[in-house]
Design a protein around this motif. Structure first.
Motif, short mmCIF file in Angstrom:
data_model
loop_
_atom_site.label_atom_id
_atom_site.label_comp_id
_atom_site.label_asym_id
_atom_site.label_seq_id
_atom_site.Cartn_x
_atom_site.Cartn_y
_atom_site.Cartn_z
N LEU A 270 -49.78 -53.54 -70.23
CA LEU A 270 -50.60 -54.43 -71.02
C LEU A 270 -50.47 -54.09 -72.51
N PHE A 271 -50.45 -55.13 -73.35
CA PHE A 271 -50.37 -54.96 -74.81
C PHE A 271 -51.41 -55.86 -75.46
N ASN A 272 -52.07 -55.36 -76.52
CA ASN A 272 -53.04 -56.20 -77.23
C ASN A 272 -52.45 -56.68 -78.56
N LEU A 273 -52.89 -57.86 -78.98
CA LEU A 273 -52.42 -58.46 -80.23
C LEU A 273 -53.17 -57.82 -81.39
N VAL A 274 -52.47 -57.04 -82.19
CA VAL A 274 -53.10 -56.25 -83.23
C VAL A 274 -53.66 -57.16 -84.32
N GLY A 275 -54.96 -57.02 -84.60
CA GLY A 275 -55.59 -57.80 -85.66
C GLY A 275 -55.89 -59.23 -85.28
N PHE A 276 -55.74 -59.60 -84.00
CA PHE A 276 -55.91 -60.98 -83.56
C PHE A 276 -57.25 -61.21 -82.86
N GLN A 277 -58.28 -60.48 -83.30
CA GLN A 277 -59.62 -60.78 -82.79
C GLN A 277 -59.95 -62.24 -83.11
N THR A 278 -60.65 -62.90 -82.19
CA THR A 278 -60.77 -64.35 -82.34
C THR A 278 -62.02 -64.89 -81.66
N ARG A 279 -62.50 -66.04 -82.17
CA ARG A 279 -63.57 -66.80 -81.50
C ARG A 279 -63.05 -68.15 -81.02
N LEU A 280 -61.72 -68.31 -80.91
CA LEU A 280 -61.19 -69.54 -80.33
C LEU A 280 -61.61 -69.63 -78.86
N LYS A 281 -61.79 -70.86 -78.38
CA LYS A 281 -62.04 -71.06 -76.96
C LYS A 281 -60.81 -70.60 -76.18
N TRP A 282 -61.02 -70.20 -74.93
CA TRP A 282 -59.94 -69.60 -74.16
C TRP A 282 -58.74 -70.54 -74.00
N GLY A 283 -58.98 -71.79 -73.73
CA GLY A 283 -57.87 -72.72 -73.61
C GLY A 283 -57.08 -72.84 -74.91
N ALA A 284 -57.80 -72.83 -76.03
CA ALA A 284 -57.14 -72.89 -77.33
C ALA A 284 -56.33 -71.63 -77.59
N GLN A 285 -56.83 -70.47 -77.17
CA GLN A 285 -56.07 -69.23 -77.36
C GLN A 285 -54.73 -69.31 -76.65
N LYS A 286 -54.75 -69.81 -75.42
CA LYS A 286 -53.50 -69.90 -74.66
C LYS A 286 -52.51 -70.83 -75.37
N GLU A 287 -52.97 -71.96 -75.85
CA GLU A 287 -52.08 -72.91 -76.51
C GLU A 287 -51.56 -72.39 -77.84
N VAL A 288 -52.46 -71.85 -78.66
CA VAL A 288 -52.08 -71.44 -80.01
C VAL A 288 -51.23 -70.18 -79.99
N PHE A 289 -51.62 -69.17 -79.23
CA PHE A 289 -50.90 -67.90 -79.27
C PHE A 289 -49.55 -67.99 -78.56
N ARG A 290 -49.38 -68.99 -77.69
CA ARG A 290 -48.06 -69.21 -77.08
C ARG A 290 -47.09 -69.89 -78.04
N LEU A 291 -47.55 -70.27 -79.22
CA LEU A 291 -46.64 -70.77 -80.26
C LEU A 291 -45.91 -69.62 -80.97
N ILE A 292 -46.36 -68.39 -80.76
CA ILE A 292 -45.74 -67.23 -81.39
C ILE A 292 -44.43 -66.94 -80.66
N PRO A 293 -43.30 -66.86 -81.37
CA PRO A 293 -42.01 -66.56 -80.72
C PRO A 293 -42.08 -65.26 -79.93
N GLY A 294 -41.65 -65.33 -78.69
CA GLY A 294 -41.73 -64.19 -77.79
C GLY A 294 -42.93 -64.23 -76.88
N LEU A 295 -43.92 -65.05 -77.23
CA LEU A 295 -45.13 -65.17 -76.41
C LEU A 295 -45.26 -66.57 -75.79
N GLU A 296 -44.15 -67.30 -75.74
CA GLU A 296 -44.20 -68.68 -75.23
C GLU A 296 -44.71 -68.74 -73.79
N HIS A 297 -44.47 -67.69 -73.02
CA HIS A 297 -44.89 -67.67 -71.62
C HIS A 297 -45.89 -66.53 -71.37
N ALA A 298 -46.61 -66.14 -72.39
CA ALA A 298 -47.54 -65.01 -72.28
C ALA A 298 -48.59 -65.26 -71.22
#
Length: 448
Positions: A270-298
């Motif tokens: 398991l790895f945590n996203l450094v500095g990416f503390q967030t109040r986004l809704k869970w569904g939004a987190q999945k959509e937005v953070f999967r836009l990061i290259p390398g995390l498309e299928h996170a």
């Protein structure tokens, strides 16, 4: 017998220190029967927001504080070092292994007695350390506010998401530490400018969890990623997504932006996203953070979240030993006292135990010197302005200025530049702090 209410990092450290000095200790911990918005286990010293005890640079504020805690036999620091995971120039831990080790050490000690209970007020006449943390249950928080006449202060704190390592695309991401400090300990996901702009647009448009207390501020040192983005389109590139010191092996250059992931378990699964503390809704987190290259299928082992933290108006309530000025034989330690950070919380527990031990032996209070890192934190709590008091981390700026003329700063700058000046000041602060601590411990009669 001394009571400790709360088995977080401060309470655990306080219990160990007092038991090591020969006192019978009773820990009251409400979990698992009563839980909090952030905790998930019944173990002592559970880390919820991050798995990091910050920089190991010996001349940084946290490096100095670690040296002081190490000198005084800190249980928390010993357990952290025994369960550390790769994190470059920082001390990070497998949070489950760490809390399990602290719990087993406490429960194995013959003078530490564990009781599952939700305490609504300290027992009159019993020496007590309140170490219930920022998520103190409402009845006890109300009692503190009423008994001390100080009211309650709050801030919002957020948690970063954790992803499964196998779901990270290492054909895109690569392993390295910034400026190659430490090993290749972080997973780094590079973004070019169009990718960064696309990510930023999605982040700013994503749905957020509504806040119930709109007048409650965020803690500035731990802002949600989307709140940082609200402050300007370049803010993230100079904060948690800064590319400096990270050469992409495919180009030999720094990317436009980088997302770093830090190992969260000893197994490295398991790895945590450094500095990416967030109040986004869970569904939004999945959509937005999967836009990061390398995390498309996170795959997310835990989504980020936000909760409201409570702390006291320390300058009105506490002296520089963490004793409550208006109530004899009561001390408040940890994040409830107004420090912020795991290391700082453990340090507060140690300091409260030091003070309680002296009181139980009918000795005069002996505050830690303000030129130690621990002493500077405690003096800040006691002496800061009540009008704008807020939680603080360990910082070199809390220490008294170095004696004028101690360092040839102009010469150091000529030889090595601004970075060399900063390093020299840090070394001087460290040397002074450790000498001062040694004198303090000798004056106190040494350690058990």
């Amino acid at each position: 017998m001394i009571h400790i209410i709360g088995a977080g990092l401060a309470g655990s450290e306080a219990a160990w220190q007092l038991a090591s000095r020969g006192h019978e200790v009773r820990i009251h911990e409400m979990r698992p029967r009563w839980t909090t918005p952030a905790h998930t286990t019944e173990r002592a010293a559970e880390m919820v927001c991050s798995n990091s005890f910050k920089s190991d640079d010996p001349d940084s504020a946290t490096g100095i504080l670690k040296a002081e805690l190490r000198r005084m036999g800190s249980l928390i620091l010993r357990c952290a070092e025994a369960t550390r995971v790769p994190a470059g120039n920082s001390l990070a831990v497998d949070r489950d292994a760490f809390s399990s080790k602290v719990t087993s050490e406490l429960k194995a000690h013959p003078r530490i007695h564990w009781e599952e209970a939700r305490v609504e007020a300290p027992e009159p006449g019993i020496p007590t350390i309140l170490a219930t943390g920022p998520l103190t249950a409402e009845p006890l928080a109300d009692w503190i506010a009423s008994a001390t006449g100080s009211g309650r202060l709050h801030f919002y704190d957020a948690i970063a998401p954790i992803v499964e390592r196998e779901s990270i695309d290492l054909d895109i991401a690569w392993m390295a530490a910034r400026y190659d400090k430490g090993g290749a300990d972080f997973i780094n996901c590079p973004l070019d400018k169009p990718q960064y702009e696309r990510f930023l647009d999605a982040l700013l448009a994503a749905e957020r969890v509504p806040l119930h207390e709109l007048d409650t501020p965020y803690f500035e040192a731990c802002l949600p990623i989307e709140v940082m983005a609200d402050r300007g389109r370049e803010t993230l590139r100079h904060g948690p997504m800064k590319p400096m010191g990270l050469d992409d092996p495919r180009t030999g250059r720094w990317p436009h932006a980088v997302v770093q992931l830090r190992q969260d378990t000893l197994a490295g699964d398991l790895f945590n996203l450094v500095g990416f503390q967030t109040r986004l809704k869970w569904g939004a987190q999945k959509e937005v953070f999967r836009l990061i290259p390398g995390l498309e299928h996170a795959e997310f082992a835990r989504f980020g979240s936000i909760h409201r933290n409570t702390y006291i108006q320390a300058p009105k309530v506490l002296d520089a030993t963490l004793a409550v000025k208006s109530i004899p034989n009561l001390w408040i330690a940890g994040q409830l006292s107004g420090v912020e950070g795991y290391l700082e919380s453990a340090a507060g527990g140690l300091a409260a135990a030091f003070a309680a031990d002296r009181a139980l032996r009918s000795l005069e209070p002996l505050p830690f010197p303000p030129d130690t890192m621990l002493g500077s934190l405690l003096h800040y709590l006691a002496l800061a302005s009540s009008a704008d008091f807020g939680p603080t981390n360990a910082m070199l700026g809390l220490l008294p200025p170095l004696p004028e003329g101690l360092l040839d700063l102009r010469g150091i700058k000529r030889e090595g530049g601004t970075r060399a000046v900063k390093a020299a000041k840090g070394r001087a602060h460290r040397e002074r702090a450790l000498l001062s601590l040694e004198r303090h411990l000798n004056l106190a009669g040494g350690l058990p």
